[in-house]
Design an enzyme around this catalytic site. Structure first.
Site, PDB file in Angstrom:
ATOM      1  N   ASP A 149       0.826  -1.215   0.000  1.00 32.96           N
ATOM      2  CA  ASP A 149       0.000   0.000   0.000  1.00 32.96           C
ATOM      3  C   ASP A 149       0.862   1.268   0.000  1.00 32.96           C
ATOM      4  O   ASP A 149       0.689   2.151   0.849  1.00 32.96           O
ATOM      5  CB  ASP A 149      -0.942   0.021   1.210  1.00 32.96           C
ATOM      6  CG  ASP A 149      -1.709  -1.283   1.385  1.00 32.96           C
ATOM      7  OD1 ASP A 149      -2.053  -1.898   0.359  1.00 32.96           O
ATOM      8  OD2 ASP A 149      -1.953  -1.680   2.534  1.00 32.96           O
TER       9      ASP A 149
ATOM     10  N   GLU B 167     -11.156  -0.840  -4.314  1.00 33.41           N
ATOM     11  CA  GLU B 167     -10.557  -0.204  -3.144  1.00 33.41           C
ATOM     12  C   GLU B 167      -9.404   0.700  -3.590  1.00 33.41           C
ATOM     13  O   GLU B 167      -9.114   0.851  -4.776  1.00 33.41           O
ATOM     14  CB  GLU B 167     -10.048  -1.260  -2.153  1.00 33.41           C
ATOM     15  CG  GLU B 167      -8.952  -2.163  -2.719  1.00 33.41           C
ATOM     16  CD  GLU B 167      -8.513  -3.237  -1.732  1.00 33.41           C
ATOM     17  OE1 GLU B 167      -9.245  -3.515  -0.762  1.00 33.41           O
ATOM     18  OE2 GLU B 167      -7.417  -3.808  -1.950  1.00 33.41           O
TER      19      GLU B 167
ATOM     20  N   HIS C  23      -2.850  -1.060  -5.536  1.00 28.30           N
ATOM     21  CA  HIS C  23      -2.773  -0.077  -4.453  1.00 28.30           C
ATOM     22  C   HIS C  23      -1.621   0.906  -4.679  1.00 28.30           C
ATOM     23  O   HIS C  23      -0.584   0.860  -4.030  1.00 28.30           O
ATOM     24  CB  HIS C  23      -2.634  -0.733  -3.091  1.00 28.30           C
ATOM     25  CG  HIS C  23      -3.169   0.154  -2.009  1.00 28.30           C
ATOM     26  ND1 HIS C  23      -4.268  -0.172  -1.261  1.00 28.30           N
ATOM     27  CD2 HIS C  23      -2.780   1.387  -1.602  1.00 28.30           C
ATOM     28  CE1 HIS C  23      -4.529   0.816  -0.415  1.00 28.30           C
ATOM     29  NE2 HIS C  23      -3.638   1.785  -0.614  1.00 28.30           N
TER      30      HIS C  23
ATOM     31  N   ARG D 159       4.691  -8.580  -0.498  1.00 32.11           N
ATOM     32  CA  ARG D 159       4.351  -7.412  -1.318  1.00 32.11           C
ATOM     33  C   ARG D 159       5.449  -6.354  -1.178  1.00 32.11           C
ATOM     34  O   ARG D 159       5.856  -6.013  -0.074  1.00 32.11           O
ATOM     35  CB  ARG D 159       2.998  -6.833  -0.895  1.00 32.11           C
ATOM     36  CG  ARG D 159       1.817  -7.706  -1.281  1.00 32.11           C
ATOM     37  CD  ARG D 159       0.505  -7.124  -0.810  1.00 32.11           C
ATOM     38  NE  ARG D 159       0.455  -7.096   0.662  1.00 32.11           N
ATOM     39  CZ  ARG D 159      -0.606  -6.667   1.356  1.00 32.11           C
ATOM     40  NH1 ARG D 159      -1.673  -6.202   0.726  1.00 32.11           N
ATOM     41  NH2 ARG D 159      -0.585  -6.694   2.678  1.00 32.11           N
TER      42      ARG D 159
END
Length: 317
Positions: free
Chosen positions: A15, A188, A253, A282
């Site tokens: 993120d 999202e 993201h 990630r």
């Protein structure tokens, strides 16, 4: 000879949010679960070696002290604000977007104060803000439509940086096949990009644990009202997705920034190195992107770890 770098630029950083301020520094945040960490870096690709500071550790066992996700730092007026998702350890119906404020010129100095929870009509995550025609708007991924989908993108007007006015408008629900991969339909991570008389709202689609996690996009004329859902046109296909041949999966993201000299546009995103990799793997990656003749962004394909990429313009010689 042009300097080069290789992705990822930050390991184990999901993120990612990259903000280039007028002071010339890049400010970087990513999900660290139990705390909020802010990195200050003179370069985009060297952010992993930047000066790091933990700016917020919630009271243990207190409200909004668990699952601190997707922090974003914004400069609004003469103050800094951080928006992040948190809950008390419960399920999705307990997630809210929280706000911190700092009045210092340098966000790594001074104290961050708690401003509260954005009062959204439904629980949600991944809050961000957009200034449009002198008004502040809040965008987030809201829950509440199980089992049809997990979350959708909503927008609301704000009366100040931590208060949403009553009501919100649904801009995008996950209705297309590529938005429903991984066992749940999800929209999202909204983020705003402006250029060529248009506002582009880029969002993440499908589950973050799916190799098909990708980016979708809504487009609105700059002179339109963002609270009118009909003003936004949804791309029928992903605008950025996995590259199997180069071993980059679950691309999503993201945030946007520019090169040190402001001449290039860059997308910063997280991805996985394999189709069935643990979420802890990630990592944050960065790539330059361009623009098509019709004025829309062209993000291209994510490049693999073995590629040497030119550093951002103005970063190195």
């Amino acid at each position: 000879m042009t300097a080069t770098f290789r992705n990822p630029i930050v390991e184990r950083a999901a993120d990612p949010w990259m903000f280039k301020h007028s002071d010339g520094f890049y400010y970087f945040m990513s999900t660290q679960a139990g705390r909020l960490e802010l990195t200050k870096s003179a370069t985009l690709t060297g952010v992993a070696g930047g000066a790091k500071k933990t700016v917020w550790v919630p009271e243990e066992g207190g409200p909004y002290s668990r699952n601190l996700w997707a922090p974003e730092i914004h400069r609004l007026g003469d103050k800094w604000y951080i928006y992040f998702t948190a809950n008390d350890g419960g399920g999705d119906d307990t997630r809210r977007i929280c706000v911190l404020e700092n009045g210092e010129a340098d966000p790594t100095e001074g104290e961050w104060s708690w401003k509260g929870v954005v009062g959204t009509p439904v629980p949600g995550l991944d809050g961000t803000v957009m200034m449009h025609k002198g008004r502040l708007y809040f965008l987030y991924a809201g829950y509440g439509h199980y089992p049809d989908y997990g979350s959708a993108i909503y927008i609301a007007r704000m009366s100040d940086p931590w208060t949403a006015e009553s009501g919100h408008v649904l801009l995008s629900a996950p209705t297309l096949p590529w938005e429903k991969q991984g066992g749940m339909a999800i929209n999202e991570g909204p983020v705003v990009l402006r250029r060529n008389g248009r506002v582009f709202l880029v969002y993440s689609a499908s589950t973050t644990w799916s190799e098909d996690y990708c980016l979708g996009m809504l487009t609105m004329p700059e002179d339109a009202d963002p609270m009118e859902a009909s003003a936004w046109e949804k791309s029928p296909v992903p605008v950025f997705r996995k590259n199997v041949s180069e071993g980059v999966f679950a691309t999503g993201h993201n945030s946007f920034t520019v090169s040190p000299d402001g001449r290039e546009d860059w997308i910063v995103f997280h991805a996985l190195p394999g189709p069935a990799t643990e979420l802890e793997s990630r990592a944050t990656r960065a790539q330059r992107f361009g623009w098509r003749p019709d004025g829309t962004p062209d993000f291209g394909k994510p490049f693999g770890d073995s590629r040497d990429l030119d550093v951002p313009s103005g970063e190195g010689g």
